[in-house]
Design a protein around this motif. Structure first.
Motif, short mmCIF file in Angstrom:
data_model
loop_
_atom_site.label_atom_id
_atom_site.label_comp_id
_atom_site.label_asym_id
_atom_site.label_seq_id
_atom_site.Cartn_x
_atom_site.Cartn_y
_atom_site.Cartn_z
N LEU A 96 -55.02 0.65 -4.09
CA LEU A 96 -53.80 1.29 -3.60
C LEU A 96 -52.80 1.53 -4.74
O LEU A 96 -52.26 2.65 -4.86
N PRO A 97 -52.55 0.53 -5.60
CA PRO A 97 -51.74 0.85 -6.79
C PRO A 97 -52.34 1.97 -7.62
O PRO A 97 -51.59 2.78 -8.19
N LEU A 154 -45.58 1.34 3.37
CA LEU A 154 -46.13 2.58 3.93
C LEU A 154 -46.10 2.54 5.45
O LEU A 154 -45.85 3.56 6.11
N VAL A 206 -41.58 3.99 0.15
CA VAL A 206 -42.02 3.06 -0.88
C VAL A 206 -40.85 2.67 -1.78
O VAL A 206 -40.66 1.49 -2.11
N LEU A 233 -39.43 -3.61 -8.01
CA LEU A 233 -40.05 -2.91 -9.14
C LEU A 233 -39.10 -2.86 -10.34
O LEU A 233 -39.50 -3.14 -11.47
N LEU A 256 -51.37 5.15 -5.99
CA LEU A 256 -49.92 5.32 -6.14
C LEU A 256 -49.56 5.75 -7.56
O LEU A 256 -48.80 6.71 -7.77
N PHE A 278 -41.08 16.92 -2.63
CA PHE A 278 -40.78 16.44 -1.28
C PHE A 278 -41.06 17.48 -0.21
O PHE A 278 -40.80 17.24 0.96
N PRO A 311 -45.59 -5.52 -11.90
CA PRO A 311 -44.71 -5.89 -10.80
C PRO A 311 -45.47 -6.52 -9.63
O PRO A 311 -46.59 -6.13 -9.33
N LEU A 328 -44.57 0.76 -15.48
CA LEU A 328 -44.90 -0.06 -14.32
C LEU A 328 -46.13 -0.93 -14.58
O LEU A 328 -46.23 -2.05 -14.08
N VAL A 379 -42.82 8.61 -0.30
CA VAL A 379 -42.08 8.28 -1.52
C VAL A 379 -40.81 7.52 -1.19
O VAL A 379 -40.53 6.45 -1.75
N LEU A 382 -47.17 -4.45 -7.12
CA LEU A 382 -48.47 -3.85 -7.45
C LEU A 382 -49.59 -4.88 -7.44
O LEU A 382 -50.75 -4.54 -7.19
N THR A 383 -49.27 -6.13 -7.72
CA THR A 383 -50.34 -7.14 -7.79
C THR A 383 -50.59 -7.79 -6.43
O THR A 383 -51.72 -8.14 -6.12
N GLN A 408 -46.94 -2.30 -17.35
CA GLN A 408 -46.58 -3.40 -18.25
C GLN A 408 -47.76 -3.82 -19.10
O GLN A 408 -48.12 -4.99 -19.18
N LEU A 412 -55.66 -3.68 -11.60
CA LEU A 412 -54.96 -3.59 -10.31
C LEU A 412 -55.87 -2.96 -9.26
O LEU A 412 -56.93 -2.41 -9.56
N GLY A 413 -55.44 -3.01 -8.01
CA GLY A 413 -56.28 -2.61 -6.89
C GLY A 413 -56.29 -1.12 -6.63
O GLY A 413 -55.69 -0.32 -7.37
N ILE A 450 -47.39 -2.71 -0.77
CA ILE A 450 -47.48 -1.26 -0.60
C ILE A 450 -47.85 -0.90 0.84
O ILE A 450 -47.19 -0.05 1.45
N PRO A 451 -48.91 -1.51 1.42
CA PRO A 451 -49.25 -1.14 2.80
C PRO A 451 -48.10 -1.34 3.79
O PRO A 451 -47.90 -0.53 4.69
#
Lengths: 234, 234, 234
Positions: free
Chosen positions: A120-121, C73, C41, C49, A124, A148, C60, A54, C38, C63-64, A56, A117-118, C69-70
């Motif tokens: 939140l990523p 979520l 997302v 992705l 994750l 789960f 991806p 992911l 999970v 992610l950038t 990359q 990256l930020g 993501i928020p």
């Protein structure tokens, strides 16, 4: 330097014991030797592989560092030779596993931040690093991933540790601090949650129909209201 | 040059017959046309896609070479038109499939070495190239991947061929030698193993508890010893 | 500029409602909070992705871009708080979902073409963008992906919209045209197909044995012919 060595060792210990756990799962499913290899490699390396794919940012660490594959294979090999159940594994390794879980979460968050990256990523992918291998293993043998639910906050601890790492990094703390805080707090929480059987809540019971549905089909509501909450236990 | 052409043709033959096999699986599950397309593409191209995603070295060959997708689709299309069972497929194509398996394993190992990775990733990704598509297909239709056992050394042959390729490459042999040796040896072994029903062993029956457990819970051992090995057949 | 804003908003609406749908699936499976996260997302972001991992063109978008993501979520969180079934979801959101499906297919095809890949990968990855998240979600909870049939041309509409985008691009039409045509035509088709229960055909019933098998085992054919087509319904 010292801390990084410890982290690397703990990371590899995690690879080994997860390879071993994967092998135990392969035994339970009566797979052949190749099955042990696949499930062992996926258990031990899957989380990091998913993260690196992911991100990359070049070939995955598990492929470029020459230690990862052999150690995961060694874990699977031990499970192939010795009759090891998942329960044996839990009894012997759950402390080591809790530590490795946290080390993986920290490493995943760090690597994500390092790529630019930020936050939140980072949380994750830290969590993914920690629990992705086990989840993929469960998928391969056709069971709903254990992360789960019903697993003593396993995944939640990983997310928390990744979040702590992000906070420490944002505060400008040196790597050693974030790593130590995350591993100590996370391991302690995981062990307590595991012993006490703490769980995350399932979905709440507020009725979507009450909130949204009324506007859509008001006449249908009357009859249904009598039976409402029958499927709620409390 | 000559050999590379042959290799490319065999690779694409593998894509076609695996697309066809995927389509047969789709038929068995009574999927619709889109299901045939997805399962056919995954069967024919999945292994190479996984390899190229893990290598992180540009878009996958299956997307950049304009032949791969149409040929996989053609295989799935034939399976959609003709009533073809997996047993028909085995009868007609198992020799071609054995050859394609070996070609894929060689190609995967070569590509991994070309990117600069080591011998163990080369064997791992050579095997993944060869069996990854079929395994992903099985996951999509909810069955435990056939490569995990009971399939005449299918995956083991792929690993062996990839290993032969790595050895030939380490000895400095020209590509043609590694390819030829791998495909000839691998195909022969696969066909013999398939006909004779050779299998890899399942997990051995050494008791982990004897080796490790003793140190952990010695008092519990006594009672359990009497019933030991009851679940072992030999 | 205007159109791109609309497209972005519709894309994010798709992420939200698919996160919500994922959460409804998590509720049905009685997963814990982490399971909602999970599945939410994966439902909301999985397609993009997979596309970006296959394109190998940097991390991806999910992610950038800090919004994805928020928003996914948030969708999962609403499903956690409110008792929402998949049927409720279908009733409330199927128009929005049809629009988002088309927007995702357009975006996936555009991104693939922008990387320099051909028309067939563009259709493949446009479709993957649109339906990959839902399919992965279904795999995680152990059900055969709904896109494989019985779903009102869901995946076929995505493929058609991606193809329209490819055609518009080949004709040199500005982005706005391809996007508008694809979304309008695709949404209309999807809504009609959904209401009327249109489906793709399953596999045809031509006998492979008649066409190919004859050459292989001619003597076996005679006996089998009597029982032929017994398993066909028409």
């Amino acid at each position: 330097m010292r801390v990084e060595t410890i982290t690397t060792v703990l990371d590899l210990v995690g690879v080994f014991i997860n390879g071993l756990l994967g092998g135990s799962v392969a035994r339970r499913r009566e797979l052949d030797l190749f099955g042990y290899v696949v499930i062992g490699v996926v258990s031990g390396l899957g989380g990091g592989l998913i993260r690196d794919v992911l991100l990359q940012h070049g070939p995955p660490l598990a492929l470029t560092n020459p230690l990862y594959i052999p150690i995961a294979l060694a874990g699977a090999g031990v499970a192939f030779l010795l009759k090891f159940t998942e329960r044996d594994w839990n009894r012997l390794f759950y402390v080591l596993d809790a530590i490795a879980l946290c080390v993986w979460a920290v490493a995943g968050a760090q690597r994500t931040l390092a790529v630019g990256l930020g936050w939140l990523p980072a949380i994750l992918l830290g969590t993914t690093t920690a629990v992705g291998g086990g989840a993929t293993r469960d998928l391969l043998v056709q069971r709903v991933p254990a992360v789960f639910g019903g697993n003593g906050l396993y995944a939640s601890v990983a997310a928390l540790v990744a979040a702590l790492q992000v906070i420490c990094s944002a505060l400008g703390a040196p790597t050693v601090v974030g790593t130590s805080v995350g591993v100590v707090v996370g391991t302690a929480l995981r062990l307590v949650a595991y012993r006490r059987g703490w769980e995350l809540p399932g979905g709440l019971e507020w009725e979507a129909r009450d909130v949204i549905g009324k506007a859509v089909h008001p006449p249908l509501r009357r009859n249904r209201r009598r039976g409402r909450r029958r499927d709620g236990d409390d």
